[in-house]
Scaffold this active site. Structure first.
Site, mmCIF file in Angstrom:
data_model
loop_
_atom_site.group_PDB
_atom_site.id
_atom_site.type_symbol
_atom_site.label_atom_id
_atom_site.label_comp_id
_atom_site.label_asym_id
_atom_site.label_seq_id
_atom_site.Cartn_x
_atom_site.Cartn_y
_atom_site.Cartn_z
ATOM 1 N N HIS A 47 0.828 -1.210 0.000
ATOM 2 C CA HIS A 47 0.000 0.000 0.000
ATOM 3 C C HIS A 47 0.859 1.255 0.000
ATOM 4 O O HIS A 47 0.540 2.239 -0.675
ATOM 5 C CB HIS A 47 -0.926 -0.010 1.222
ATOM 6 C CG HIS A 47 -2.144 -0.854 1.035
ATOM 7 N ND1 HIS A 47 -3.022 -1.156 2.057
ATOM 8 C CD2 HIS A 47 -2.639 -1.477 -0.066
ATOM 9 C CE1 HIS A 47 -3.994 -1.908 1.594
ATOM 10 N NE2 HIS A 47 -3.787 -2.122 0.315
ATOM 11 N N ARG B 55 -12.745 0.364 -10.070
ATOM 12 C CA ARG B 55 -12.951 -0.422 -8.863
ATOM 13 C C ARG B 55 -14.258 0.029 -8.210
ATOM 14 O O ARG B 55 -14.361 1.157 -7.737
ATOM 15 C CB ARG B 55 -11.784 -0.232 -7.896
ATOM 16 C CG ARG B 55 -10.437 -0.675 -8.455
ATOM 17 C CD ARG B 55 -9.344 -0.450 -7.418
ATOM 18 N NE ARG B 55 -8.059 -0.970 -7.848
ATOM 19 C CZ ARG B 55 -7.135 -0.270 -8.504
ATOM 20 N NH1 ARG B 55 -7.358 0.994 -8.808
ATOM 21 N NH2 ARG B 55 -5.989 -0.823 -8.855
ATOM 22 N N ARG C 34 -15.212 -3.133 -13.135
ATOM 23 C CA ARG C 34 -14.949 -4.415 -12.481
ATOM 24 C C ARG C 34 -16.039 -4.684 -11.455
ATOM 25 O O ARG C 34 -16.370 -3.811 -10.640
ATOM 26 C CB ARG C 34 -13.582 -4.405 -11.801
ATOM 27 C CG ARG C 34 -13.206 -5.774 -11.206
ATOM 28 C CD ARG C 34 -11.851 -5.743 -10.529
ATOM 29 N NE ARG C 34 -11.862 -4.940 -9.306
ATOM 30 C CZ ARG C 34 -10.785 -4.689 -8.570
ATOM 31 N NH1 ARG C 34 -9.610 -5.163 -8.955
ATOM 32 N NH2 ARG C 34 -10.880 -3.967 -7.471
ATOM 33 N N GLU D 62 -5.519 -13.068 -12.737
ATOM 34 C CA GLU D 62 -4.852 -12.745 -11.469
ATOM 35 C C GLU D 62 -4.251 -13.957 -10.788
ATOM 36 O O GLU D 62 -3.594 -13.815 -9.755
ATOM 37 C CB GLU D 62 -5.857 -12.094 -10.505
ATOM 38 C CG GLU D 62 -6.454 -10.798 -11.019
ATOM 39 C CD GLU D 62 -7.558 -10.296 -10.128
ATOM 40 O OE1 GLU D 62 -7.284 -9.461 -9.255
ATOM 41 O OE2 GLU D 62 -8.712 -10.770 -10.291
ATOM 42 N N ASN E 96 -0.458 -7.446 -9.686
ATOM 43 C CA ASN E 96 -0.193 -7.470 -8.240
ATOM 44 C C ASN E 96 -0.529 -8.836 -7.652
ATOM 45 O O ASN E 96 0.296 -9.479 -6.994
ATOM 46 C CB ASN E 96 -1.000 -6.386 -7.529
ATOM 47 C CG ASN E 96 -0.591 -4.990 -7.957
ATOM 48 O OD1 ASN E 96 0.286 -4.812 -8.795
ATOM 49 N ND2 ASN E 96 -1.239 -3.995 -7.389
ATOM 50 N N ASP E 97 -1.762 -9.282 -7.878
ATOM 51 C CA ASP E 97 -2.162 -10.588 -7.360
ATOM 52 C C ASP E 97 -1.480 -11.713 -8.132
ATOM 53 O O ASP E 97 -1.121 -12.738 -7.552
ATOM 54 C CB ASP E 97 -3.681 -10.754 -7.426
ATOM 55 C CG ASP E 97 -4.373 -10.202 -6.181
ATOM 56 O OD1 ASP E 97 -3.778 -10.297 -5.094
ATOM 57 O OD2 ASP E 97 -5.484 -9.667 -6.301
ATOM 58 N N ARG F 297 2.637 -10.215 -0.568
ATOM 59 C CA ARG F 297 3.250 -8.971 -1.040
ATOM 60 C C ARG F 297 3.372 -7.912 0.049
ATOM 61 O O ARG F 297 3.953 -6.850 -0.181
ATOM 62 C CB ARG F 297 2.469 -8.399 -2.225
ATOM 63 C CG ARG F 297 0.996 -8.089 -1.974
ATOM 64 C CD ARG F 297 0.362 -7.679 -3.286
ATOM 65 N NE ARG F 297 -1.084 -7.542 -3.230
ATOM 66 C CZ ARG F 297 -1.737 -6.453 -3.565
ATOM 67 N NH1 ARG F 297 -1.080 -5.376 -3.940
ATOM 68 N NH2 ARG F 297 -3.048 -6.415 -3.530
ATOM 69 N N CYS G 247 -3.341 -4.139 -16.059
ATOM 70 C CA CYS G 247 -3.866 -3.089 -15.193
ATOM 71 C C CYS G 247 -3.203 -3.063 -13.822
ATOM 72 O O CYS G 247 -3.581 -2.279 -12.967
ATOM 73 C CB CYS G 247 -5.386 -3.214 -15.033
ATOM 74 S SG CYS G 247 -5.916 -4.732 -14.213
#
Length: 854
Positions: A472, A579, A615, A708, A731-732, A742, A779
């Site tokens: 984050h 999102r 999404r 993902e 990321n995932d 992560r 993305c």
């Protein structure tokens, strides 16, 4: 049809061969067809046929020397040695053999008029491909080719070309195959930085001299005679191209080995950076032994002095008031923190994931389990601060002990909120711990709130001993355009306060006490970056293009209406990821279809006439919403989240799909499903979407999926066959692919989407997308990393969705790149052994093309 006979032949000057039309249809001149290689004559003289029937017949007697894997092209060697290429349609290689059925195989002897294949012309037409089918003589140096007049309608087999020998030719001159031998094949991935250009083509042809074999090299939809330099060049095979070698004749095996050896020898001639150069990017250079290497999480180069950030430890007094007093005191502190979070969320320029991070924090502060737990401790005799620390520590420790993906992230959230509320209770605030402007902040680690507070102080950059590129804090640094390097290790803390350093957020490098030469290099790099940032962000509605003209769509990740508005200002080409959690997180009931539709419409209106990808709700597991009762899970990240939550609560998905369909008045909106791992996820959503789309709509919104997980990447071909588009959430994908949390304090630096394994999953997805005409975008955070762009573009990504504030910089970087430079970098990256090596490669590439602080 039969096998290759064992006789040899000689062709005399003037010997004539009549070529018949392989297809019934209308004839066109090659120059009239929309394919430069054929139209320019680079592949040889000939004619094009617009077919009216799908039966493909042999234009002459001879031997089949090549059949494309995708069954759309054939090369026949006639008895006089002429090589005749029949290519059915243009761009048909991408269909991977669909609509084609072959009747022959390599090495077959054929007679004029024999059926070679049948083609579903209607199926091809529905795919939007051009049906014009070239017929060319690829080895025309020794032949005079006379073509019949164009604009003529012919039946299959009708005279269309005449080929006349211009010199005495033996089958060995062109590798004719009439003398027996066993066919041989090999596959090679082309390792020439500049592709199969003139020099290596000439060496291939030279290597085959004296060998009695016919050798064909195929790349995608084209095939070439390996002894013809011009034909090899006309393949336009770039670095990384998969080449298929096929040979027939007595020297077939020796021929493919000779070509393979030539390709291997040439692979070291261009492009690959020397090992010693790469090593200087992996380890600190010898000339600067104090340089510290970490992971760049937010690009930018700065020269500044160091300031240390050590968060204040809040001291809790021992005094305990009445239970009512302490409960009221805690309630007021929590309300004050919520109000500060509301201010953060309401900022119009709040960057990308800032909104969702702090909406989640606000939801935690309103979690009845947390509040009731603290109140119970107050009732048991603790004061407000003691009770709050007790409850938040217990939750944080539980998350840490769970040892699963996302657990540490949740633990950090609890620690962050523990500190914020305690600071509010007792009047201590890290915001008062001011640092000098334009300081590079050094710290062991920071929470999301501390990162936000530091970013407001006009710092020059931030360097952390811990942390990784998808944390984050990293996301916030990137969103606030603060150059940042994380994961620098404990040696970072040995850098003295006030010391001058160079921080390179792109290279992931911190250089303490740099010499004058290094400072001068850094200043030059800073000037270049400033110049790039000043480049225009819009080009009259056109997509951003690389130097060699490849259009790249750069959309923005959006988490609120304000961010959609900001994205339009930044020049984004649309919203590649909206999102929708912000509509759900801070509520006691789910928003209805009308409320959702109104918001989706406003977001679409903020980006007029641009695509907007919505999404569906991505909660569950470790991301909770107040109105959803979720059971405690031992491994939340591996539990009910994303599309699984929607499957468990189909009413939520149905309401959201209904809202998106209703808001899609102009076809601007698309739907994207998170955490998909099976085709059934897509089928179920498609059925609901079709059913709920208003009858007045021309069509339901497009339906895409997020890649993902490794599972999704591995079945990307099946998903691409059912979805309208795919978007890779790196990321995932990185944390699931590498099986590393992560947010883990020790592992986070290793969770890097540039790891070769993750790049391979990206490549697999792109390949599947191309095969099924299913667009693929990225993305995840790596899309916003300008350093990573050469690899992404080189792997075939032409659609990006990035942090809104990064759109201008990403576009500027794209304009500085050439795809032909990016392709070899991507292939080299796939062959690396770690993310560290890939980042070293990219550091080398950046230095070669733009210079660097190193």
């Amino acid at each position: 049809m039969g096998s290759i006979p064992g006789s040899q032949s000689t062709v005399a000057i003037g010997e004539t061969l009549v070529i018949g039309a392989p297809l019934a249809g209308w004839t066109f001149e090659l120059s009239d067809i929309p394919d430069e290689a054929f139209a320019s004559g680079a592949l040889g003289p000939g004619v094009a046929i617009d077919p009216t029937a799908g039966m493909v017949s042999a234009p002459c007697a001879g031997c089949v020397v090549a059949v494309a894997k995708t069954r759309h092209a054939f090369t026949i060697r006639a008895e006089n040695g002429a090589e005749i290429l029949i290519h059915i349609g243009l761009g048909t290689a991408a269909l991977r053999g669909k609509f084609f059925q072959t009747q022959i195989a390599q090495g077959d002897m054929i007679s004029a008029g024999d059926i070679l294949a049948t083609v579903d012309l209607d199926g091809l037409a529905e795919q939007g491909v051009c049906l014009l089918s070239p017929l060319v003589v690829t080895n025309n140096d020794d032949y005079d080719v006379k073509v019949s007049p164009a604009s003529t309608r012919l039946d299959a087999g009708a005279h269309v070309m005449t080929v006349v020998a211009q010199s005495v030719i033996t089958n060995g001159d062109h590798g004719c195959v009439w003398v027996g031998g066993t066919p041989a094949t090999q596959s090679h991935r082309l390792q020439l930085e500049h592709g199969l250009h003139a020099r290596p083509a000439a060496r291939i042809a030279d290597a085959l001299k004296g060998l009695n074999a016919s050798v064909q090299i195929s790349h995608e939809e084209r095939s070439a005679n390996a002894k013809s330099v011009s034909s090899l060049m006309a393949l336009h095979a770039p670095f990384g191209a998969q080449l298929e070698l096929s040979a027939s004749g007595p020297d077939a095996k020796a021929a493919v080995e000779a070509v393979g050896k030539t390709l291997t020898e040439d692979s070291t001639e261009h492009g690959r950076p020397p090992t010693d150069q790469l090593a200087s990017f992996i380890e600190p250079p010898d000339s600067d032994p104090n340089a510290i290497k970490g992971t760049g999480v937010s690009p930018g180069i700065v020269i500044a002095t160091v300031g240390r950030f050590e968060p204040t430890e809040v001291t809790i007094p021992q005094h305990v008031g009445s239970a009512d007093e302490e409960t009221a005191r805690l309630r007021r502190a929590i309300a004050a923190v919520i109000a500060s979070l509301d201010k953060i969320v309401s900022k119009a320029n709040a960057a990308d994931e800032t909104t969702t991070i702090f909406i989640a924090h606000r939801a935690l502060l309103q979690d009845p389990v947390v509040i009731e737990g603290a109140n119970a401790q107050i009732a048991a005799g603790m004061n407000a601060g003691q009770a709050w620390r007790h409850v938040m520590s217990r939750h944080g420790e539980a998350m840490t002990a769970a040892s699963h993906a996302h657990a540490a992230e949740r633990a950090d959230d609890f620690r962050d909120l523990e500190h914020r509320v305690l600071a509010c209770l007792y009047g201590e605030n890290d915001e008062e711990n001011h640092l000098a402007a334009n300081t590079v902040v050094l710290a062991a680690d920071v929470t999301p709130s501390q990162m936000l507070d530091l970013g407001r102080q006009n710092i020059a950059g931030i360097a952390l001993a811990k942390g990784g590129p998808t944390s984050h804090a990293a996301i916030l640094a990137n969103a606030m355009k603060v150059p940042a390097v994380f994961g620098l290790g404990p040696q970072l803390l040995n850098v003295a306060d006030g010391e001058t350093v160079i921080l390179d957020g792109g290279q992931g490098l911190l250089i303490p006490s740099p010499d004058s030469e290094r400072i001068a290099m850094a200043r030059q790099a800073i000037v270049r970056e400033e110049h790039q940032r000043e480049a225009p962000t819009k080009t009259d509605g056109d997509l951003t293009k690389t130097i060699d003209g490849i259009a790249i769509k750069v959309c923005a990740n959006v988490a609120s209406l304000e961010e959609a508005t900001s994205s339009e200002i930044y020049g984004a080409d649309g919203a590649g990821l909206v999102r929708t959690e912000f509509l759900f997180l801070d509520r006691q009931t789910s928003p209805n279809a009308q409320e959702q539709a109104a918001m989706y419409r406003q977001i679409a209106d903020a980006l007029p006439e641009k695509p907007v990808v919505i999404r569906t709700l991505d909660v569950g597991g470790d991301k909770s919403v107040a109105f959803l009762e979720t059971a405690t899970e031992p491994n939340p990240a591996l539990g009910v989240r994303g599309i699984r939550t929607s499957s468990a609560r189909p009413d939520l998905l149905a309401t959201q799909l209904e809202a998106i369909a209703a808001a899609n008045r102009s076809g601007q909106l698309s739907v994207m499903l998170p955490m998909v791992t099976s085709v059934e996820d897509v089928r179920r959503a498609r059925e609901v979407l079709d059913r709920l789309t208003p009858s007045t709509a021309s069509a339901p919104p497009s339906l895409g999926v997020m890649i993902e997980t490794p599972a999704a990447a591995l079945i990307a071909p099946q998903l691409a066959n059912h979805a309208d588009f795919m978007s890779i959430g790196t990321n995932d994908l990185a944390q699931y692919g590498l099986a590393m949390d992560r947010e883990h304090p020790d592992l986070a630096p290793e969770v890097d989407a540039l790891h070769p394994a993750i790049l391979k999953l990206i490549e697999m997805t792109v390949t599947a997308g191309k095969a099924h005409t299913c667009p693929v975008s990225v993305c995840g955070a790596i899309a916003s990393d300008a350093t990573a762009l050469p690899v992404l573009l080189g792997l075939g990504i032409t659609n990006l969705s990035v942090v809104g504030a990064r759109v201008p910089e990403v576009k500027a970087e794209i304009r500085r790149l050439k795809l032909e430079d990016c392709q070899p970098v991507a292939q080299f990256a796939l062959a690396m052994g770690s993310a560290k090596e890939v980042r070293a490669l990219l550091g080398w590439f950046r230095q070669q093309h733009t210079g660097s602080v190193k």
